[in-house]
Design an enzyme around this catalytic site. Structure first.
Site, PDB file in Angstrom:
ATOM      1  N   HIS A   1       6.833  -4.078  -0.150  1.00  0.00           N
ATOM      2  CA  HIS A   1       7.484  -3.735  -1.405  1.00  0.00           C
ATOM      3  C   HIS A   1       7.677  -5.001  -2.219  1.00  0.00           C
ATOM      4  O   HIS A   1       8.077  -6.037  -1.682  1.00  0.00           O
ATOM      5  CB  HIS A   1       8.817  -3.043  -1.155  1.00  0.00           C
ATOM      6  CG  HIS A   1       8.665  -1.715  -0.494  1.00  0.00           C
ATOM      7  ND1 HIS A   1       8.790  -1.546   0.870  1.00  0.00           N
ATOM      8  CD2 HIS A   1       8.324  -0.499  -0.991  1.00  0.00           C
ATOM      9  CE1 HIS A   1       8.561  -0.273   1.174  1.00  0.00           C
ATOM     10  NE2 HIS A   1       8.274   0.376   0.064  1.00  0.00           N
TER      11      HIS A   1
ATOM     12  N   LYS B   1      -0.017   5.007 -10.239  1.00  0.00           N
ATOM     13  CA  LYS B   1      -0.458   4.422  -8.975  1.00  0.00           C
ATOM     14  C   LYS B   1      -1.960   4.191  -8.979  1.00  0.00           C
ATOM     15  O   LYS B   1      -2.702   4.751  -9.792  1.00  0.00           O
ATOM     16  CB  LYS B   1      -0.085   5.321  -7.798  1.00  0.00           C
ATOM     17  CG  LYS B   1      -0.779   6.675  -7.788  1.00  0.00           C
ATOM     18  CD  LYS B   1      -0.473   7.456  -6.513  1.00  0.00           C
ATOM     19  CE  LYS B   1      -1.170   8.809  -6.515  1.00  0.00           C
ATOM     20  NZ  LYS B   1      -1.044   9.513  -5.224  1.00  0.00           N
TER      21      LYS B   1
ATOM     22  N   CYS C   1      10.913   2.385   2.807  1.00  0.00           N
ATOM     23  CA  CYS C   1      11.377   1.930   1.488  1.00  0.00           C
ATOM     24  C   CYS C   1      12.892   1.737   1.383  1.00  0.00           C
ATOM     25  O   CYS C   1      13.356   0.676   0.927  1.00  0.00           O
ATOM     26  CB  CYS C   1      10.920   2.893   0.399  1.00  0.00           C
ATOM     27  SG  CYS C   1       9.376   3.745   0.706  1.00  0.00           S
TER      28      CYS C   1
ATOM     29  N   GLN D   1       3.276   1.972   9.479  1.00  0.00           N
ATOM     30  CA  GLN D   1       2.777   1.700   8.132  1.00  0.00           C
ATOM     31  C   GLN D   1       2.737   0.191   7.897  1.00  0.00           C
ATOM     32  O   GLN D   1       3.677  -0.513   8.263  1.00  0.00           O
ATOM     33  CB  GLN D   1       3.683   2.339   7.085  1.00  0.00           C
ATOM     34  CG  GLN D   1       3.511   3.830   6.934  1.00  0.00           C
ATOM     35  CD  GLN D   1       4.296   4.347   5.745  1.00  0.00           C
ATOM     36  OE1 GLN D   1       5.464   4.023   5.568  1.00  0.00           O
ATOM     37  NE2 GLN D   1       3.661   5.164   4.922  1.00  0.00           N
TER      38      GLN D   1
ATOM     39  N   ASP E   1       3.553  -1.589   5.477  1.00  0.00           N
ATOM     40  CA  ASP E   1       4.309  -1.419   4.253  1.00  0.00           C
ATOM     41  C   ASP E   1       4.625  -2.754   3.600  1.00  0.00           C
ATOM     42  O   ASP E   1       4.894  -3.741   4.293  1.00  0.00           O
ATOM     43  CB  ASP E   1       5.636  -0.725   4.572  1.00  0.00           C
ATOM     44  CG  ASP E   1       5.778   0.593   3.849  1.00  0.00           C
ATOM     45  OD1 ASP E   1       5.043   0.807   2.880  1.00  0.00           O
ATOM     46  OD2 ASP E   1       6.628   1.396   4.260  1.00  0.00           O
TER      47      ASP E   1
ATOM     48  N   ARG F   1       7.204  11.400  11.367  1.00  0.00           N
ATOM     49  CA  ARG F   1       7.117  12.555  10.483  1.00  0.00           C
ATOM     50  C   ARG F   1       6.796  13.806  11.287  1.00  0.00           C
ATOM     51  O   ARG F   1       5.996  13.757  12.218  1.00  0.00           O
ATOM     52  CB  ARG F   1       6.058  12.317   9.398  1.00  0.00           C
ATOM     53  CG  ARG F   1       6.417  11.129   8.522  1.00  0.00           C
ATOM     54  CD  ARG F   1       5.456  10.885   7.401  1.00  0.00           C
ATOM     55  NE  ARG F   1       5.793   9.652   6.700  1.00  0.00           N
ATOM     56  CZ  ARG F   1       5.055   9.101   5.753  1.00  0.00           C
ATOM     57  NH1 ARG F   1       3.921   9.687   5.386  1.00  0.00           N
ATOM     58  NH2 ARG F   1       5.429   7.977   5.168  1.00  0.00           N
TER      59      ARG F   1
ATOM     60  N   HIS G   1       5.510  -0.104  -4.369  1.00  0.00           N
ATOM     61  CA  HIS G   1       5.190   0.248  -2.986  1.00  0.00           C
ATOM     62  C   HIS G   1       3.726  -0.097  -2.761  1.00  0.00           C
ATOM     63  O   HIS G   1       2.888   0.163  -3.636  1.00  0.00           O
ATOM     64  CB  HIS G   1       5.356   1.747  -2.726  1.00  0.00           C
ATOM     65  CG  HIS G   1       6.694   2.296  -3.057  1.00  0.00           C
ATOM     66  ND1 HIS G   1       7.653   2.557  -2.107  1.00  0.00           N
ATOM     67  CD2 HIS G   1       7.239   2.654  -4.244  1.00  0.00           C
ATOM     68  CE1 HIS G   1       8.726   3.062  -2.683  1.00  0.00           C
ATOM     69  NE2 HIS G   1       8.503   3.138  -3.990  1.00  0.00           N
TER      70      HIS G   1
END
Length: 643
Positions: free
Chosen positions: A386, A466, A335, A382, A384, A364, A512
């Protein structure tokens, strides 16, 4: 005289206080039999709770989600009681409810054996037959410390010492067994019975490898024996489909402990599938108006302070590394990188919405005991994306995300979902107006998509509402994959702006969004969903051409090249083995099609085709086969039926 308001709005008046169990009996014998707890003014309580004033009450039955949790937690206590009766020297630690069951950790002198599990199970059933009352008692913290110290339960003493001194604690007794627990629990052990102990594993005390190793017994419990049997059958099927076993058999990936564990090594066969998945993902996003990004794997530590990750997520991040005296951090999220690209210039309202997507690898720090194949790793990619938009664009953007999500997941054969809409929690950031606008937009988008959903009141993140979407696989398991999360926090933290139509500076809404969640985990789900029998468009090798004898090898290679010309992943098997051996070998590899060639096929320009299930599809001209498989491939069809 208490008045009890029930969930249907009706009110029952009583001349004297009564317990939750008595209320259930007053409503009906069937309800009383199914009851395992009560919810009193929103708080979950034992059936023995006394109702002595006007309250709202709902009866919690064992077939509800809350009731199942009570059953499972109570069965964990039953397990601990059985262990203590059979192995008095063992110390008990914690026994929480987990998905589909429970576990209990024990400090045992030696590991539990399969024979021990059988004996423990028998003892648990014996305690169920005894129908022992389960009684709650409130004690002071100091009294609880003294009691458990006298019992030799030093792990319980450690837990209690972490609780504030002024707080009273609840203990639960059944027979001679006493455990520390906030409850609630079933009223008697006889309520239990549909349970099974499943496995034993090592687990560090409090999840820290510097602490002693404990013995963790996993179990499952259900409302009925029928449900238990169905679950155990599903689990047996799941073990047969285990992605770690199939991944090894098909040479798709490996987890190399020499590299530290939790890191995935993609082998050629698996890498082929990953490429197909990623190519499809990228094309679908470009078609839906996204632009693709690539960002670094590390950033200066200050960035993670700005984002808040160092304050709230530090335990899941690897330690910083230094370069020329400056601290750098492996990224746990993508992000902030996308935000920095947004901030590289001043944006206008005319540019919004901006949709950016990235297959970004993040890192992680997971405890070694939590690692599990592809499902829980330390480095993963990910999918991902945005979206930066204006408040008035939220609904249309969420609708677009839902449409793309259904398209992508549906292509992999997932069309059954469980969807949760999580709303504003306490302590959230952002104005009432923006929360109301955003939540209404999410609901409207779900309704527009015709998707059934449940509202998880107060379950949103502090920075926005969410949508979570779980997919259901071939054997009925649900997997959390897709998430759509609105964020009112990061745009403020990073000082994001756009120039509005009235020339004022406004803060954009950040969405997200992930569809797979993690490419690695989604791949593991796919392996188990398909049982390694990937549809043609995903199969790493789509066709194997096998000659009957050496003299047909040249024709086999010619056929393979023809099929490759149709965009197919075709290969030959020129080993000097009998054709039956080759067929068995590639059937075990789950190759969709096997093309056998001999003298007749060579003369006719054909192949003899069979699929991986052993079905003989007859003699087919090579060009016709190539076109048929090409169509099957391009349609991303789930089955292997040739048109």
């Amino acid at each position: 005289m208490p008045e009890i308001r029930l969930p249907d709005g009706s009110v029952r008046s009583f001349s004297a206080p009564l317990t939750g169990a008595e209320l259930a009996r007053d409503i009906g014998a069937g309800l009383a039999k199914a009851a395992v707890g009560v919810r009193v003014d929103g708080q979950l309580r034992d059936l023995s709770t006394v109702l002595d004033h006007d309250v709202e009450v709902s009866i919690v039955t064992k077939d509800s989600a809350e009731g199942l949790d009570i059953l499972r937690h109570s069965t964990a206590h039953l397990l601990a009681q059985a262990v203590k009766e059979l192995f008095p020297a063992v110390q008990v630690t914690i026994g929480p409810v987990i998905e589909n069951g429970f576990f209990y950790d024990f400090a045992a002198p030696k590991p539990f054996t399969p024979e021990d599990l059988a004996a423990i199970t028998a003892k648990m059933h014996e305690l169920v037959q005894a129908d022992l009352p389960v009684q709650r008692e409130l004690v002071s913290r100091d009294a609880a410390i003294q009691r458990f110290h006298a019992m030799g339960e030093e792990y319980k003493v450690q837990i209690i010492k972490d609780i504030p001194a002024a707080e009273d604690l609840s203990l639960y007794r059944q027979g001679d067994f006493v455990d520390l627990c906030r409850g609630p629990h079933v009223p008697r052990t006889g309520v239990l019975g549909a349970f099974a102990l499943r496995s034993v594993a090592g687990a560090y005390w409090r999840g820290d490898s510097r602490n002693p190793m404990l013995q963790r017994i996993y179990g499952t419990a259900w409302a009925t024996q029928k449900e238990l049997d169905a679950f155990l059958q599903q689990q047996a099927e799941a073990e047969r489909r285990d992605h770690r076993k199939i991944g090894t058999e098909l040479e798709l990936f490996s987890i190399q402990e020499d590299a530290g564990g939790g890191l995935v090594f993609w082998h050629p066969q698996g890498a082929r599938i990953r490429k197909v998945i990623e190519d499809f993902w990228r094309a679908a996003h470009v078609d839906s108006g996204y632009e693709l990004l690539f960002t670094p794997h590390i950033a200066h530590e200050d960035l993670w302070y700005t984002s808040g990750h160092k304050d709230f997520y530090a335990e899941s991040m690897f330690q910083p590394m230094e370069d020329e005296g400056q601290p750098y951090q492996l990224k746990p999220m993508n992000c902030p990188f996308h935000i920095l690209i947004y901030k590289s210039k001043l944006r206008s309202y005319r540019e919004l919405p901006i949709r950016w997507a990235e297959l970004g690898t993040v890192y992680r720090h997971e405890m070694s005991g939590a690692l599990h194949g592809l499902m829980r790793v330390r480095g993963f990619t990910q999918d991902d994306a945005h979206i930066f938009c204006r408040p008035d664009q939220i609904e249309s953007e969420i609708a677009g995300v839902l449409q793309l999500t259904q398209k992508i997941l549906g292509t992999f054969g997932f069309d059954r979902y469980e969807i949760n809409l999580s709303t504003r929690p306490e302590g959230s950031v952002g104005s009432d107006e923006i929360w109301e606008t955003a939540t209404a937009a999410l609901e409207a988008a779900l309704r527009r998509a015709g998707l059934a959903y449940q509202v998880d009141a107060g379950g949103g993140a502090f920075y926005g509402p969410k949508i979570d979407l779980k997919i259901e696989d071939a054997i009925g398991r649900k997997w959390q994959c897709s998430t759509i999360q609105l964020d009112f926090n990061l745009p403020e933290r990073f000082g994001m702006e756009y120039v509005a139509e009235d020339s004022s500076r406004q803060v954009p809404i950040m969405i997200h969004r992930a569809i797979f969640g993690s490419v690695e985990r989604f791949f593991g789900v796919l392996i188990e969903h398909y049982e390694g029998k990937f549809p043609l468009w995903l199969a790493p090798t789509q066709v194997v051409v096998a000659p009957i004898s050496e003299q047909h090898s040249a024709y086999a290679e010619h056929v393979a090249k023809q099929l490759q010309g149709f965009g197919l992943r075709a290969e030959t098997d020129l080993r000097s083995e009998k054709i039956g051996y080759k067929i068995r070998a590639h059937t075990l590899r789950r190759v969709p099609f096997m093309a056998v060639v001999g003298e007749r096929e060579k003369g006719e320009g054909t192949i003899s085709l069979r699929d991986r299930d052993g079905k003989d599809l007859g003699s087919i001209p090579v060009e016709i086969l190539g076109k048929a498989l090409q169509r099957l491939n391009s349609r991303r069809q789930q089955g292997l039926e040739l048109a």
